[in-house]
Design a protein around this motif. Sequence first.
Motif, short mmCIF file in Angstrom:
data_model
loop_
_atom_site.label_atom_id
_atom_site.label_comp_id
_atom_site.label_asym_id
_atom_site.label_seq_id
_atom_site.Cartn_x
_atom_site.Cartn_y
_atom_site.Cartn_z
N ASP A 230 -8.66 8.52 7.67
CA ASP A 230 -7.65 7.50 7.39
C ASP A 230 -7.11 6.87 8.67
OD1 ASP A 230 -8.02 8.02 4.73
OD2 ASP A 230 -6.21 9.24 4.52
N TYR A 231 -7.01 7.66 9.71
CA TYR A 231 -6.56 7.13 11.00
C TYR A 231 -7.51 6.05 11.51
CZ TYR A 231 -5.59 7.04 16.03
OH TYR A 231 -5.30 6.64 17.31
N PHE A 232 -8.78 6.23 11.25
CA PHE A 232 -9.77 5.24 11.70
C PHE A 232 -9.93 4.07 10.75
CE2 PHE A 232 -10.99 8.36 14.79
CZ PHE A 232 -11.52 7.62 15.82
N THR A 233 -9.45 4.19 9.50
CA THR A 233 -9.70 3.10 8.55
C THR A 233 -8.43 2.44 8.02
OG1 THR A 233 -9.82 4.67 6.72
CG2 THR A 233 -11.88 4.04 7.76
N LEU A 234 -7.36 3.16 7.90
CA LEU A 234 -6.17 2.60 7.29
C LEU A 234 -5.27 1.92 8.31
CD1 LEU A 234 -4.99 5.31 4.76
CD2 LEU A 234 -6.29 3.25 4.31
N SER A 235 -4.73 0.81 7.94
CA SER A 235 -3.66 0.20 8.72
C SER A 235 -2.72 -0.47 7.73
CB SER A 235 -4.22 -0.82 9.72
OG SER A 235 -4.81 -1.89 9.04
N THR B 178 6.18 2.73 14.02
CA THR B 178 7.11 1.68 13.61
C THR B 178 6.41 0.46 13.01
OG1 THR B 178 7.07 0.80 15.86
CG2 THR B 178 8.84 2.34 15.32
N HIS B 179 5.11 0.32 13.24
CA HIS B 179 4.34 -0.79 12.68
C HIS B 179 3.67 -0.43 11.36
CE1 HIS B 179 4.96 -2.91 16.41
NE2 HIS B 179 4.48 -1.88 17.07
N GLY B 180 3.89 0.80 10.89
CA GLY B 180 3.30 1.23 9.64
C GLY B 180 1.89 1.79 9.76
N ASN B 181 1.42 1.98 10.99
CA ASN B 181 0.09 2.56 11.21
C ASN B 181 0.19 4.07 11.31
OD1 ASN B 181 -1.31 0.05 11.38
ND2 ASN B 181 -0.47 -0.21 13.43
N MET C 99 0.84 -1.17 0.00
CA MET C 99 0.00 0.00 0.00
C MET C 99 0.89 1.23 0.00
SD MET C 99 -2.48 1.49 3.01
CE MET C 99 -3.27 -0.05 3.25
N PRO C 100 0.66 2.17 -0.89
CA PRO C 100 1.49 3.37 -0.92
C PRO C 100 1.15 4.28 0.27
CG PRO C 100 -0.26 3.54 -2.53
CD PRO C 100 -0.33 2.16 -1.95
N TYR C 101 2.16 4.99 0.71
CA TYR C 101 1.94 5.93 1.81
C TYR C 101 1.27 7.19 1.30
CZ TYR C 101 4.88 3.11 4.84
OH TYR C 101 5.39 2.09 5.59
N LEU C 102 0.22 7.63 1.99
CA LEU C 102 -0.49 8.84 1.62
C LEU C 102 0.04 10.06 2.36
CD1 LEU C 102 -4.14 7.45 1.69
CD2 LEU C 102 -2.69 7.82 -0.30
N TYR C 103 0.82 9.81 3.39
CA TYR C 103 1.35 10.86 4.25
C TYR C 103 2.85 10.71 4.36
CZ TYR C 103 -3.59 11.12 5.35
OH TYR C 103 -4.95 11.23 5.24
N PRO C 104 3.54 11.72 4.85
CA PRO C 104 5.00 11.60 5.01
C PRO C 104 5.34 10.43 5.94
CG PRO C 104 4.28 13.86 5.41
CD PRO C 104 3.03 13.03 5.24
N PRO C 105 6.48 9.80 5.73
CA PRO C 105 6.86 8.65 6.57
C PRO C 105 6.85 8.96 8.07
CG PRO C 105 8.32 8.83 4.70
CD PRO C 105 7.44 10.04 4.67
N SER C 106 7.09 10.19 8.45
CA SER C 106 7.10 10.55 9.88
C SER C 106 5.70 10.49 10.50
CB SER C 106 7.68 11.95 10.07
OG SER C 106 6.88 12.90 9.40
N ASP C 107 4.66 10.41 9.67
CA ASP C 107 3.29 10.31 10.17
C ASP C 107 2.88 8.89 10.50
OD1 ASP C 107 3.05 13.02 9.91
OD2 ASP C 107 1.67 12.98 8.22
N TYR C 108 3.79 7.93 10.32
CA TYR C 108 3.50 6.53 10.60
C TYR C 108 4.36 6.05 11.76
CZ TYR C 108 1.11 6.58 6.12
OH TYR C 108 0.25 6.87 5.11
N MET D 298 -8.79 4.76 25.19
CA MET D 298 -8.30 3.43 25.58
C MET D 298 -8.13 2.50 24.38
SD MET D 298 -10.12 2.64 29.22
CE MET D 298 -11.79 2.96 28.71
N MET D 299 -9.02 2.59 23.39
CA MET D 299 -8.96 1.70 22.23
C MET D 299 -7.88 2.10 21.23
SD MET D 299 -12.98 0.80 21.37
CE MET D 299 -13.04 2.08 20.19
N SER D 300 -7.47 3.37 21.24
CA SER D 300 -6.57 3.85 20.19
C SER D 300 -5.26 3.07 20.12
CB SER D 300 -6.29 5.34 20.38
OG SER D 300 -5.56 5.57 21.56
N GLY D 301 -4.75 2.64 21.23
CA GLY D 301 -3.51 1.87 21.22
C GLY D 301 -3.68 0.44 20.75
N ARG D 302 -4.90 -0.03 20.73
CA ARG D 302 -5.19 -1.41 20.32
C ARG D 302 -6.19 -1.46 19.17
NH1 ARG D 302 -3.11 -4.66 24.22
NH2 ARG D 302 -2.80 -3.76 26.27
N ARG D 303 -6.18 -0.42 18.37
CA ARG D 303 -7.14 -0.33 17.27
C ARG D 303 -6.99 -1.45 16.26
NH1 ARG D 303 -4.54 4.62 13.81
NH2 ARG D 303 -2.44 3.96 14.22
#
Length: 148
Positions: free
Chosen positions: A141-146, A12-15, A1-10, A75-80
Amino acid sequence: MPYLYPPSDYDTHGNLKTPLLFWCILLLQARTWFVLVLAAASRQQGDAILGAFYPDRDTFWFGLLPGIPAALAFMMSGRRHLHPRLWAMWRWVLVAAQGVVLAWQLLLLWQGEALTGVTLSLLIADIFALWWLCRSRRLRDYFTLSHE
């Protein structure tokens, strides 16, 4: 999947990392909980603090409700990644909670509550929060992309 945002926006797991404004909106939605914690921490002045922010105790108890989805989102954000469908839906839960807060504020104003600087500031912040929750592509994208 291509990155839609700069690499610094992800991470270490690519999220996609959490947008800073998202945390601010969660705090805005949970503002009554913040006042409750502040009052509990100030034992002697706790009742005075609650009375200053919420002279009508009914509005205080109702004000706690929109903070519940915000706290759960925190609480869910870390385990999304464990529940992606629930997480994708949770954005709309936050939108609904923000809409309820905004409608409630407008109803209170319509019923004659004084329009103070604080009330106006919170009203503007709530309108902006609802707009941003609905329109932000980065948040969507934060809520849908991983990236796994």
